[in-house]
Design a protein around this motif. Sequence first.
Motif, PDB file in Angstrom:
ATOM      1  N   ILE A 138      81.325 -23.694 -46.144  1.00 44.27           N
ATOM      2  CA  ILE A 138      81.214 -25.082 -46.630  1.00 44.27           C
ATOM      3  C   ILE A 138      82.584 -25.686 -46.904  1.00 44.27           C
ATOM      4  N   SER A 139      83.646 -24.908 -46.762  1.00 43.58           N
ATOM      5  CA  SER A 139      84.994 -25.400 -47.021  1.00 43.58           C
ATOM      6  C   SER A 139      85.398 -26.442 -45.984  1.00 43.58           C
ATOM      7  N   ALA A 140      86.104 -27.488 -46.448  1.00 46.43           N
ATOM      8  CA  ALA A 140      86.590 -28.528 -45.540  1.00 46.43           C
ATOM      9  C   ALA A 140      87.997 -28.232 -45.052  1.00 46.43           C
ATOM     10  N   LEU A 141      88.627 -27.210 -45.626  1.00 43.81           N
ATOM     11  CA  LEU A 141      89.992 -26.851 -45.272  1.00 43.81           C
ATOM     12  C   LEU A 141      90.038 -25.400 -44.803  1.00 43.81           C
ATOM     13  N   PRO A 142      91.056 -25.033 -44.025  1.00 43.44           N
ATOM     14  CA  PRO A 142      91.195 -23.629 -43.641  1.00 43.44           C
ATOM     15  C   PRO A 142      91.256 -22.739 -44.881  1.00 43.44           C
ATOM     16  N   VAL A 143      90.556 -21.628 -44.826  1.00 43.68           N
ATOM     17  CA  VAL A 143      90.492 -20.749 -45.991  1.00 43.68           C
ATOM     18  C   VAL A 143      90.523 -19.297 -45.541  1.00 43.68           C
ATOM     19  N   GLU A 144      91.235 -18.453 -46.311  1.00 37.47           N
ATOM     20  CA  GLU A 144      91.276 -17.036 -46.012  1.00 37.47           C
ATOM     21  C   GLU A 144      89.931 -16.407 -46.369  1.00 37.47           C
ATOM     22  N   VAL A 145      89.421 -15.542 -45.494  1.00 34.89           N
ATOM     23  CA  VAL A 145      88.091 -14.949 -45.683  1.00 34.89           C
ATOM     24  C   VAL A 145      88.154 -13.444 -45.411  1.00 34.89           C
ATOM     25  N   ASP A 146      87.060 -12.766 -45.776  1.00 32.91           N
ATOM     26  CA  ASP A 146      86.970 -11.331 -45.500  1.00 32.91           C
ATOM     27  C   ASP A 146      86.746 -11.065 -44.014  1.00 32.91           C
ATOM     28  N   PHE A 147      85.903 -11.900 -43.401  1.00 33.85           N
ATOM     29  CA  PHE A 147      85.641 -11.736 -41.970  1.00 33.85           C
ATOM     30  C   PHE A 147      85.010 -12.995 -41.411  1.00 33.85           C
ATOM     31  N   VAL A 148      85.103 -13.167 -40.111  1.00 36.64           N
ATOM     32  CA  VAL A 148      84.355 -14.205 -39.399  1.00 36.64           C
ATOM     33  C   VAL A 148      83.542 -13.497 -38.326  1.00 36.64           C
ATOM     34  N   VAL A 149      82.452 -14.112 -37.917  1.00 35.25           N
ATOM     35  CA  VAL A 149      81.538 -13.425 -37.008  1.00 35.25           C
ATOM     36  C   VAL A 149      82.056 -13.445 -35.573  1.00 35.25           C
ATOM     37  N   GLY A 150      81.631 -12.449 -34.811  1.00 36.03           N
ATOM     38  CA  GLY A 150      82.109 -12.269 -33.451  1.00 36.03           C
ATOM     39  C   GLY A 150      81.574 -13.263 -32.446  1.00 36.03           C
ATOM     40  N   ALA A 151      80.741 -14.205 -32.886  1.00 38.28           N
ATOM     41  CA  ALA A 151      80.275 -15.248 -31.968  1.00 38.28           C
ATOM     42  C   ALA A 151      81.451 -16.047 -31.426  1.00 38.28           C
ATOM     43  N   CYS A 152      82.499 -16.175 -32.234  1.00 37.41           N
ATOM     44  CA  CYS A 152      83.739 -16.819 -31.802  1.00 37.41           C
ATOM     45  C   CYS A 152      84.852 -16.313 -32.713  1.00 37.41           C
ATOM     46  N   PRO A 194      87.583 -24.803 -40.288  1.00 32.91           N
ATOM     47  CA  PRO A 194      86.490 -25.766 -40.100  1.00 32.91           C
ATOM     48  C   PRO A 194      86.832 -26.925 -39.173  1.00 32.91           C
ATOM     49  N   GLN A 195      88.136 -27.136 -38.900  1.00 31.94           N
ATOM     50  CA  GLN A 195      88.512 -28.226 -37.994  1.00 31.94           C
ATOM     51  C   GLN A 195      88.144 -27.923 -36.544  1.00 31.94           C
ATOM     52  N   ALA A 196      87.869 -26.662 -36.253  1.00 30.99           N
ATOM     53  CA  ALA A 196      87.420 -26.266 -34.920  1.00 30.99           C
ATOM     54  C   ALA A 196      85.912 -26.020 -34.983  1.00 30.99           C
ATOM     55  N   GLU A 197      85.163 -26.599 -34.069  1.00 37.03           N
ATOM     56  CA  GLU A 197      83.701 -26.510 -34.131  1.00 37.03           C
ATOM     57  C   GLU A 197      83.121 -25.951 -32.832  1.00 37.03           C
ATOM     58  N   VAL A 198      82.173 -25.043 -33.002  1.00 31.42           N
ATOM     59  CA  VAL A 198      81.476 -24.431 -31.871  1.00 31.42           C
ATOM     60  C   VAL A 198      79.992 -24.370 -32.197  1.00 31.42           C
ATOM     61  N   ILE A 199      79.174 -24.871 -31.291  1.00 30.43           N
ATOM     62  CA  ILE A 199      77.720 -24.781 -31.463  1.00 30.43           C
ATOM     63  C   ILE A 199      77.279 -23.379 -31.061  1.00 30.43           C
ATOM     64  N   HIS A 200      76.471 -22.772 -31.919  1.00 29.37           N
ATOM     65  CA  HIS A 200      76.001 -21.406 -31.651  1.00 29.37           C
ATOM     66  C   HIS A 200      74.471 -21.404 -31.693  1.00 29.37           C
TER      67      HIS A 200
END
Length: 278
Positions: A138-152, A194-200
């Motif tokens: 839900i963040s509107a700005l880039p944020v450091e995270v534990d992981f992102v999913v392999g979909a992209c 979040p500035q980059a968007e991909v439909i999954h």
Amino acid sequence: MTDLSIIIVNLNNSKILKECLDSVYKTTKKYKFEIMVVDNGSIDGSQSMIKELFPQVKLIENNKNLGFAKANNQGLKIANGRYSLLLNNDTIVKEGAFDRMIEFMDNNLKAGACGPKLLNIDGTIQHQGSILGKRFWISALPVEVDFVVGACLMVKKEVIEKVGLMDENLFFYNDDLDWCMSIRKAGYKVYYLPQAEVIHYGGYSNKGAFNRRIFVEGFKGGLYFVRKHYGVAPYYLYKVLLFAGIIIYLPFFIISFPFKREQFKNRLLAYLDILRVL
């Protein structure tokens, strides 16, 4: 010099894969990229579609389903880009998404990997899952995270050289979590952009289907991940909790009988397979 190597694993999703490939070529304009499709034994004509409509794509043809991690590694091994990007075949890339991801990574030297905002087909934000309930999507700005999913998932070449390829002990599920964990252990950061968007589409291609092997592999992969990253004690605790949870759940599952006979049988056998693993 190639900036981005895009690896797409495919299995019997010719129509959606075509939409995915079209979207990459239409929306990625600032950087030089290559695409490798690793086909895991499709029988729906996916290979011939690629050869006819996308001859510039490097196609790797497997004669059986090798799983997500092993197939991606086949592409990663021949990747020439400064960055490699794992992309699900059931995605549609929106304008400039990959350009923004590359720009972000170029400008953040400690960033080892990043992932975009994933959208459902109705335009709503897709929940990506998190550790300890962090709602980073839900963040509107880039944020450091534990992981992102392999979909992209985009990773720097130097990071891959340091941490290695994906763990092939993970057939399906947990592989992205595992890779991001290894990247963070090596001292790099993982970001949500979040500035980059991909439909999954997310499970669209298998909607209504139940894959016993993948279901069981998800649990097996979770156990393997816990032991690999957290040690023996958490591993055995996790096994006990899983065993207790399934034993408690099974009677309710059997009584409710919410599935067709064949679906019910497959799910019941899957739970029994998991109990045997535990």
